[in-house]
Design an enzyme around this catalytic site. Sequence first.
Site, PDB file in Angstrom:
ATOM      1  N   SER A 102      -6.988 -18.167  15.011  1.00  0.00           N
ATOM      2  CA  SER A 102      -8.166 -19.051  15.052  1.00  0.00           C
ATOM      3  C   SER A 102      -7.846 -20.316  14.261  1.00  0.00           C
ATOM      4  O   SER A 102      -6.958 -20.290  13.396  1.00  0.00           O
ATOM      5  CB  SER A 102      -9.352 -18.338  14.402  1.00  0.00           C
TER       6      SER A 102
ATOM      7  N   TYR B   7     -13.574 -13.218   7.523  1.00  0.00           N
ATOM      8  CA  TYR B   7     -12.974 -13.594   8.810  1.00  0.00           C
ATOM      9  C   TYR B   7     -11.882 -14.642   8.595  1.00  0.00           C
ATOM     10  O   TYR B   7     -10.771 -14.506   9.116  1.00  0.00           O
ATOM     11  CB  TYR B   7     -14.071 -14.122   9.744  1.00  0.00           C
TER      12      TYR B   7
HETATM   13  N1  NDP Z   1     -15.048 -16.756  20.201  1.00  0.00           N
HETATM   14  C1  NDP Z   1     -14.532 -17.625  19.360  1.00  0.00           C
HETATM   15  O1  NDP Z   1     -15.183 -18.617  18.970  1.00  0.00           O
HETATM   16  C2  NDP Z   1     -13.150 -17.463  18.856  1.00  0.00           C
HETATM   17  C3  NDP Z   1     -12.474 -16.262  18.967  1.00  0.00           C
HETATM   18  N2  NDP Z   1     -11.203 -16.145  18.442  1.00  0.00           N
HETATM   19  C4  NDP Z   1     -10.505 -14.874  18.513  1.00  0.00           C
HETATM   20  O2  NDP Z   1     -10.236 -14.554  19.860  1.00  0.00           O
HETATM   21  C5  NDP Z   1     -10.215 -13.124  20.034  1.00  0.00           C
HETATM   22  C6  NDP Z   1     -11.140 -12.729  21.180  1.00  0.00           C
HETATM   23  O3  NDP Z   1     -12.432 -13.195  20.875  1.00  0.00           O
HETATM   24  P1  NDP Z   1     -13.659 -13.194  21.915  1.00  0.00           P
HETATM   25  O4  NDP Z   1     -13.178 -12.980  23.283  1.00  0.00           O
HETATM   26  O5  NDP Z   1     -14.469 -14.385  21.578  1.00  0.00           O
HETATM   27  O6  NDP Z   1     -14.453 -11.919  21.383  1.00  0.00           O
HETATM   28  P2  NDP Z   1     -15.371 -10.825  22.131  1.00  0.00           P
HETATM   29  O7  NDP Z   1     -16.264 -10.265  21.075  1.00  0.00           O
HETATM   30  O8  NDP Z   1     -15.983 -11.402  23.344  1.00  0.00           O
HETATM   31  O9  NDP Z   1     -14.288  -9.739  22.573  1.00  0.00           O
HETATM   32  C7  NDP Z   1     -13.617  -9.004  21.603  1.00  0.00           C
HETATM   33  C8  NDP Z   1     -13.409  -7.608  22.120  1.00  0.00           C
HETATM   34  O10 NDP Z   1     -12.730  -6.862  21.102  1.00  0.00           O
HETATM   35  C9  NDP Z   1     -13.322  -5.566  21.047  1.00  0.00           C
HETATM   36  N3  NDP Z   1     -13.096  -4.892  19.780  1.00  0.00           N
HETATM   37  C10 NDP Z   1     -13.714  -5.109  18.604  1.00  0.00           C
HETATM   38  N4  NDP Z   1     -13.278  -4.234  17.691  1.00  0.00           N
HETATM   39  C11 NDP Z   1     -12.369  -3.449  18.311  1.00  0.00           C
HETATM   40  C12 NDP Z   1     -11.600  -2.350  17.899  1.00  0.00           C
HETATM   41  N5  NDP Z   1     -11.669  -1.860  16.655  1.00  0.00           N
HETATM   42  N6  NDP Z   1     -10.767  -1.768  18.792  1.00  0.00           N
HETATM   43  C13 NDP Z   1     -10.695  -2.226  20.066  1.00  0.00           C
HETATM   44  N7  NDP Z   1     -11.416  -3.257  20.522  1.00  0.00           N
HETATM   45  C14 NDP Z   1     -12.253  -3.864  19.639  1.00  0.00           C
HETATM   46  C15 NDP Z   1     -14.787  -5.836  21.293  1.00  0.00           C
HETATM   47  O11 NDP Z   1     -15.458  -4.638  21.686  1.00  0.00           O
HETATM   48  P3  NDP Z   1     -17.041  -4.445  21.384  1.00  0.00           P
HETATM   49  O12 NDP Z   1     -17.768  -5.506  22.126  1.00  0.00           O
HETATM   50  O13 NDP Z   1     -17.355  -3.046  21.803  1.00  0.00           O
HETATM   51  O14 NDP Z   1     -17.189  -4.579  19.930  1.00  0.00           O
HETATM   52  C16 NDP Z   1     -14.725  -6.866  22.398  1.00  0.00           C
HETATM   53  O15 NDP Z   1     -14.669  -6.231  23.659  1.00  0.00           O
HETATM   54  C17 NDP Z   1     -10.639 -12.543  18.687  1.00  0.00           C
HETATM   55  O16 NDP Z   1      -9.500 -12.156  17.969  1.00  0.00           O
HETATM   56  C18 NDP Z   1     -11.317 -13.719  17.992  1.00  0.00           C
HETATM   57  O17 NDP Z   1     -11.248 -13.609  16.587  1.00  0.00           O
HETATM   58  C19 NDP Z   1     -10.577 -17.203  17.849  1.00  0.00           C
HETATM   59  C20 NDP Z   1     -11.185 -18.397  17.747  1.00  0.00           C
HETATM   60  C21 NDP Z   1     -12.530 -18.640  18.224  1.00  0.00           C
HETATM   61  C1  RET Z   2     -12.799 -27.450  10.074  1.00  0.00           C
HETATM   62  C2  RET Z   2     -13.332 -28.648  10.721  1.00  0.00           C
HETATM   63  C3  RET Z   2     -14.479 -28.645  11.441  1.00  0.00           C
HETATM   64  C4  RET Z   2     -15.316 -27.444  11.655  1.00  0.00           C
HETATM   65  C5  RET Z   2     -14.846 -26.263  11.953  1.00  0.00           C
HETATM   66  C6  RET Z   2     -15.588 -25.094  12.263  1.00  0.00           C
HETATM   67  C7  RET Z   2     -17.049 -25.000  12.018  1.00  0.00           C
HETATM   68  C8  RET Z   2     -14.879 -24.099  12.849  1.00  0.00           C
HETATM   69  C9  RET Z   2     -15.376 -22.864  13.339  1.00  0.00           C
HETATM   70  C10 RET Z   2     -14.494 -22.097  14.002  1.00  0.00           C
HETATM   71  C11 RET Z   2     -14.739 -20.816  14.548  1.00  0.00           C
HETATM   72  C12 RET Z   2     -16.112 -20.324  14.815  1.00  0.00           C
HETATM   73  C13 RET Z   2     -13.648 -20.063  14.789  1.00  0.00           C
HETATM   74  C14 RET Z   2     -13.587 -18.746  15.282  1.00  0.00           C
HETATM   75  O1  RET Z   2     -12.566 -18.103  15.240  1.00  0.00           O
HETATM   76  C15 RET Z   2     -14.944 -29.900  12.065  1.00  0.00           C
HETATM   77  C16 RET Z   2     -16.266 -30.260  11.444  1.00  0.00           C
HETATM   78  C17 RET Z   2     -15.066 -29.692  13.540  1.00  0.00           C
HETATM   79  C18 RET Z   2     -13.981 -31.065  11.905  1.00  0.00           C
HETATM   80  C19 RET Z   2     -13.233 -31.116  10.697  1.00  0.00           C
HETATM   81  C20 RET Z   2     -12.516 -29.862  10.450  1.00  0.00           C
END
Ligand code: NDP
Ligand code: RET
Length: 288
Positions: free
Chosen positions: A151, A164
């Site tokens: 992330s 996180y």
């Molecule tokens: N969405 C976002 O804004 C961002 C996401 N990410 C990362 O991307 C990846 C995917 O995220 P995203 O698609 O948004 O998430 P979702 O919640 O849509 O999907 C994640 C999946 O992982 C499953 N899961 C959770 N815990 C476990 C476990 N212990 N064993 C097996 N499966 C599990 C969940 O199952 P269940 O629903 O049953 O819990 C769910 O199906 C994650 O690693 C997230 O941190 C990174 C940056 C931004």
């Molecule tokens: C750091 C940063 C910002 C905000 C970041 C945020 C709020 C990130 C959230 C990320 C998530 C939800 C990630 C999940 O994995 C701005 C203001 C865009 C710009 C300047 C740098």
Amino acid sequence: ILRWILPAKYKSVEGEVCLITGAGNGMGRLLAMEFAKRKAKLILWDMDQAGLEQTAKLVREIGGEVYAGVCDVSKIENIREAAVKSREAFGDITILVNNAGVVFAKDLLELTEWQIEQTFKVNVLAHFWMLREFLPSMLERNHGHVVTLASVVGLFSSPGMPDYCSSKHAAVGLHQALYYDLQKKKCDGIKTTMVCPYHVKTGMFKGVGLKSDVLTRSLSPGECVDAIMHAVLTNRPFVAVPRVMYISYNLSTWMPMKVLAAVYEYTGANDAISRFIPNRPYQTKLRE
Ligand SMILES: NC(=O)C1=CN([C@@H]2O[C@H](COP(=O)(O)OP(=O)(O)OC[C@H]3O[C@@H](n4cnc5c(N)ncnc54)[C@H](OP(=O)(O)O)[C@@H]3O)[C@@H](O)[C@H]2O)C=CC1
Ligand SMILES: CC1=C(/C=C/C(C)=C/C=C/C(C)=C/C=O)C(C)(C)CCC1
């Protein structure tokens, strides 16, 4: 610059055995569909059985070969058991996508100990267990690809989710260490891609997002997955999505933290996480 000018050369993943964790929802499901379209054999794991079955159905509908197994990756015994069954289905895994992730989006003192531990078990420790299970066969054949869903908050922290952010920093650290170890061992046939997205509109971070789109905007799952596939198929080691995050990352490495804190205040990033709506079973109750 050359990469932007010259047309991208995509590798084939036909016949590769691709394991995706957290494939029952969000980006995991879309990634499964993309690999299936390119004729990879899919091994899909998730603890959400209904979501997993739906993903497997969608993959089969487009002619994909799939084995789906319920597996809680926070438990090493579950990983070992599921690995045996998965190998029986299609043999050794050649593409590993560590995608499953959890978030509770609470301040340090509001988090329970279980929540902090669970975040680290799923977002970091599971990556260790998965790599220790599946890397040996890749090393033997000097062939494979490891994809880590980290992330942007694994590159610089933002407020409101200390467990996180720190777990994603650890996932970034592990991924980078793996990359350098593979270089050291001259394993040029094993590729790695570290993915660092900004907020993506899946169910995971429901309600979250900056109030204004001036600096950046939340991504749709489809556009994030397109960027991931492009990076994987062109063997890119690192991708930040959207591209403006490369600049944010760069600034965060030399900008005084006080200035970044002011940016968070000004852009409303400080409040972004407080709009979070729990939307996953583990976010609302303990699931052991
Ligand atoms: N969405 C976002 O804004 C961002 C996401 N990410 C990362 O991307 C990846 C995917 O995220 P995203 O698609 O948004 O998430 P979702 O919640 O849509 O999907 C994640 C999946 O992982 C499953 N899961 C959770 N815990 C476990 C476990 N212990 N064993 C097996 N499966 C599990 C969940 O199952 P269940 O629903 O049953 O819990 C769910 O199906 C994650 O690693 C997230 O941190 C990174 C940056 C931004
Ligand atoms: C750091 C940063 C910002 C905000 C970041 C945020 C709020 C990130 C959230 C990320 C998530 C939800 C990630 C999940 O994995 C701005 C203001 C865009 C710009 C300047 C740098």
